[in-house]
Design a protein around this motif. Structure first.
Motif, PDB file in Angstrom:
ATOM      1  N   LYS B  22       0.831  -1.209   0.000  1.00  0.00           N
ATOM      2  CA  LYS B  22       0.000   0.000   0.000  1.00  0.00           C
ATOM      3  C   LYS B  22       0.866   1.261   0.000  1.00  0.00           C
ATOM      4  O   LYS B  22       1.989   1.273   0.491  1.00  0.00           O
ATOM      5  CB  LYS B  22      -0.892   0.026   1.254  1.00  0.00           C
ATOM      6  N   LYS B  23       0.278   2.308  -0.512  1.00  0.00           N
ATOM      7  CA  LYS B  23       1.031   3.531  -0.729  1.00  0.00           C
ATOM      8  C   LYS B  23       1.593   4.140   0.562  1.00  0.00           C
ATOM      9  O   LYS B  23       2.722   4.601   0.588  1.00  0.00           O
ATOM     10  CB  LYS B  23       0.145   4.567  -1.432  1.00  0.00           C
ATOM     11  N   GLU B  24       0.796   4.136   1.629  1.00  0.00           N
ATOM     12  CA  GLU B  24       1.257   4.814   2.848  1.00  0.00           C
ATOM     13  C   GLU B  24       2.169   3.956   3.727  1.00  0.00           C
ATOM     14  O   GLU B  24       2.507   4.351   4.854  1.00  0.00           O
ATOM     15  CB  GLU B  24       0.058   5.361   3.645  1.00  0.00           C
ATOM     16  N   GLU B  27       8.743   3.234   4.838  1.00  0.00           N
ATOM     17  CA  GLU B  27       9.809   2.663   4.022  1.00  0.00           C
ATOM     18  C   GLU B  27      10.445   1.406   4.611  1.00  0.00           C
ATOM     19  O   GLU B  27      10.716   0.442   3.898  1.00  0.00           O
ATOM     20  CB  GLU B  27      10.896   3.722   3.777  1.00  0.00           C
ATOM     21  N   ILE B  30       8.173  -1.460   3.998  1.00  0.00           N
ATOM     22  CA  ILE B  30       8.210  -1.916   2.594  1.00  0.00           C
ATOM     23  C   ILE B  30       9.400  -2.852   2.386  1.00  0.00           C
ATOM     24  O   ILE B  30       9.285  -3.928   1.800  1.00  0.00           O
ATOM     25  CB  ILE B  30       8.333  -0.721   1.615  1.00  0.00           C
ATOM     26  N   THR B  72      -1.749   1.522  -4.203  1.00  0.00           N
ATOM     27  CA  THR B  72      -0.502   0.815  -3.886  1.00  0.00           C
ATOM     28  C   THR B  72       0.681   1.606  -4.459  1.00  0.00           C
ATOM     29  O   THR B  72       0.507   2.546  -5.239  1.00  0.00           O
ATOM     30  CB  THR B  72      -0.476  -0.591  -4.514  1.00  0.00           C
ATOM     31  N   LEU B  73       1.851   1.195  -4.063  1.00  0.00           N
ATOM     32  CA  LEU B  73       3.074   1.755  -4.656  1.00  0.00           C
ATOM     33  C   LEU B  73       3.069   1.457  -6.152  1.00  0.00           C
ATOM     34  O   LEU B  73       2.482   0.473  -6.596  1.00  0.00           O
ATOM     35  CB  LEU B  73       4.312   1.089  -4.047  1.00  0.00           C
ATOM     36  N   ASP B  74       3.765   2.263  -6.911  1.00  0.00           N
ATOM     37  CA  ASP B  74       3.902   2.001  -8.334  1.00  0.00           C
ATOM     38  C   ASP B  74       4.659   0.682  -8.532  1.00  0.00           C
ATOM     39  O   ASP B  74       5.729   0.460  -7.927  1.00  0.00           O
ATOM     40  CB  ASP B  74       4.675   3.154  -8.990  1.00  0.00           C
ATOM     41  N   THR B  77       8.332   0.996  -9.882  1.00  0.00           N
ATOM     42  CA  THR B  77       9.220   1.532  -8.843  1.00  0.00           C
ATOM     43  C   THR B  77       9.494   0.474  -7.778  1.00  0.00           C
ATOM     44  O   THR B  77      10.647   0.246  -7.379  1.00  0.00           O
ATOM     45  CB  THR B  77       8.572   2.760  -8.167  1.00  0.00           C
ATOM     46  N   TYR B  78       8.431  -0.182  -7.313  1.00  0.00           N
ATOM     47  CA  TYR B  78       8.591  -1.204  -6.280  1.00  0.00           C
ATOM     48  C   TYR B  78       9.493  -2.326  -6.778  1.00  0.00           C
ATOM     49  O   TYR B  78      10.413  -2.771  -6.073  1.00  0.00           O
ATOM     50  CB  TYR B  78       7.220  -1.744  -5.869  1.00  0.00           C
TER      51      TYR B  78
END
Lengths: 303, 303
Positions: B22-24, B27, B30, B72-74, B77-78
C-alpha cells in the motif's frame, strides 16, 4: 425391483429410454421392432424401460424444428401389447396436457403398481393448449387406489437462468413424485449446480432426497446436435466445437456422456445424493442404437 | 527465460502474481515486505513475477465494494527499488488509463526488454475517466525502440455472454500482445469454451496461438469469495456452495484450483494450445500467502 429401489432412495438405478414406433407403422413392422428391442434389452440387466410420450414442442420456440414431429403409438398400449415379454419395470410417460381426466384416471387404474410406473410431463410452454394441468393430474392421482409410482421431470439447465429448479423438484415431491428423470445432460456444470442446491435444500429442511436419474443421449450427427439444441438442451460451446470437428461424433458423444456421468457420480457420491442414469435412444439408425447400448454397458460397470 | 518461452509459444509457463504494498506503508516496512517476498520466491523456480497495477473498479458496478480500495506503490518503482534481488523476469502491469502518454512512453523506454515485460490493462468500464485509451497505448508502443514484451488481459467469463473473447484476443495480438493473462478462473467451463473458440479461430485463419496464462487465486474466506464475485469472477453455483459449506475454504479452494488447472491442461494439451498459469496472491494473511505457495508447488509438479 425398480419400485423398491426408488422407495429405498437407492443410487445407481439405470434405465433405458425409448420412443414407441410411429403411429402409421404397419402392425407386422411394429411386432418386428418390438422383438428386436426385447432381444437387445432382455439380458442387459436394466432396472427399467422408459417409454416416452412425445408431444409437439413447437409452441416452445419460434425456430424451425430440424426434424419433423411424428406422432407415435401410445406408450402404454405399446408396452402392454408388444413389450410384455420384456421382464423389466416400465416407466410410462404421460404428457398430461394430451389427456382428459377420465383417460388419465383410467391409465392410473389399469397400470400395475408393481412394475408399471409413470412420469407426468407438463406442457412445453404456457401457450400450449392443454386438457389437464399438472396440478390437476397430481390431484387426480391422490384419488386413485394403487396408482403407479410417480416420477417427475427435472431440467437442470433451467437452473442456470432461474436458479430454483430444486424448489420445483421439492414441490413435485410434495405432490407425490418419488423420483426424477432429467432432460438430456450435456452441461455437467448445470447438473452439478442443480444437484448442489437440491442437496443443501434437503439438508436445511431435513427432507430426504429422491433419486435423480440423469438422461444421457448419444448424438449421431450435427443435425441431431441441432435438434438437441432446439429441444432446449444446453451444450457448452467447447463441447459443441469438439462434436462438430470430430470425425466420429457418435463415439465422441458416448465418451463425453460417460465422462459426464462419472463427474456427476463423483460429486453425488461424496454427499450421498442418490443419482442414477437414463440412457436414451431416440434415434432409429442401428449405429446410434448400438452406441446407446455401448454407453449403457459402460455406465453399468460404474454403478 | 520468460521472454524466450513466450516467443517460442511454450506451454507450462508459471508466473506468480502479487500486488505492491500500500502507498502509505513506511519505508522500513516496505523493505521488510520485499525481503520476505524475495525469500519466499527465490527458490521456487517461477518463470516470472507479475506486479499488478490496481485501479479502483467502482465504475464497473453499483454494488458496494466488499473491501476498501487502497492505492498501492507504483509496480515498476517497487520492482526496481525493492525486488531487484529477486532474479526472475518481472511483468509490470499498467492500467493505461491512469497514465499520460509521456509517462507510459518513459516506462516503456526504461524497462529492460530482457527481463521486464508489461501487460496493458484497459478501463474497468466505459464510464471510467481515462487519460489514455488502449488503442493509444498500443500505438505508442510501436514508436518505442526495445519496448518491453507486451501481454494482454483476457476474461474467459466475458465469452459466456458475448461469445467473442477469441476475437478480442486476436485483435490484441494484432496490436502487439504476445501472451495473455486471464482473470481468476473458477469457472472451468467458461475457460474451456474460450480456449476452444480461440483454438478453432487460429486453425481457420492459420494464426499461431499465443500462450494463455490462467490465473488461479486461493480464496481464504466467504468475504473474499464475495469480493471475487464483485470483481466479476464467475463462480459456478455448486462450487460456491462447496466453498461456503466447507470447514476449510482455503484448502478447498486450493484443491479446486489445482483440479481446474488439470482439466484445462488436459483440454489444451490434446490440441497443443500453449497454456500456463499465474498463481495469484493478493491477500495479506500469512495462511493465504502460504496456500498460494502450496498451489504453486502443486502446479509446478504438473507442467
Amino acid at each position: 425391483m425398480l419400485v423398491e429401489k426408488i422407495k429405498n432412495r437407492e443410487s445407481g438405478i439405470v434405465l433405458y429410454g425409448i420412443t414407441p414406433p410411429k403411429k402409421e407403422t404397419p402392425e407386422d413392422k411394429i411386432a418386428e421392432i418390438a422383438t428386436r428391442q426385447i432381444e437387445r434389452l432382455q439380458h442387459l440387466n436394466i432396472d427399467g424401460l422408459i417409454l416416452y410420450d412425445i408431444q409437439d414442442e413447437k409452441s416452445r420456440t419460434s425456430q424451425a424444428r430440424p426434424f419433423p414431429f411424428m406422432e407415435t403409438l401410445d406408450a402404454f398400449t405399446y408396452s402392454r401389447d408388444y413389450l410384455s415379454g420384456l421382464d423389466v419395470a416400465k416407466v410410462i410417460y404421460r404428457s398430461v396436457g394430451k389427456y382428459t381426466e377420465a383417460e388419465l384416471s383410467q391409465f392410473m387404474m389399469e397400470a400395475s403398481p408393481e412394475n408399471e410406473l409413470s412420469v407426468f410431463v407438463g406442457a412445453a410452454s404456457k401457450s400450449q393448449d392443454v386438457t389437464l394441468s399438472m396440478k390437476q393430474a397430481y390431484a387426480l392421482k391422490t384419488h386413485i387406489k394403487d396408482a403407479p409410482l410417480l416420477g417427475g421431470v427435472t431440467i437442470p439447465e433451467r437452473h442456470q437462468t432461474k436458479g430454483d429448479e430444486q424448489l420445483r423438484v421439492f414441490n413435485k415431491m410434495a405432490q407425490g413424485c418419488e423420483f426424477f428423470v432429467s432432460q438430456g445432460v450435456y452441461d455437467v456444470n448445470a447438473s452439478k449446480n442443480f444437484l448442489s442446491d437440491y442437496y443443501h435444500y434437503g439438508q436445511e429442511h431435513n427432507i430426504p432426497l429422491a433419486p435423480i436419474l440423469f438422461t444421457l443421449t448419444p448424438c449421431g450427427s450435427v443435425k441431431t446436435l441441432e435438434f438437441m439444441k432446439w429441444l432446449g438442451i444446453s451444450i457448452p460451446r467447447w463441447l459443441e466445437n469438439e462434436l462438430i470437428h470430430t470425425h466420429d461424433i457418435l463415439q465422441k458423444s458416448v465418451d463425453f456422456s460417460e465422462q459426464s456421468w462419472l463427474e456427476l457420480k463423483d460429486f453425488a457420491d461424496e454427499k450421498n445424493i442418490p443419482i442414477g442414469c437414463n440412457i436414451e435412444s431416440v434415434a432409429i439408425r442401428k449405429v446410434e442404437v448400438d452406441a446407446s447400448i455401448e454407453l449403457l454397458r459402460r455406465i453399468q460397470k460404474t454403478v
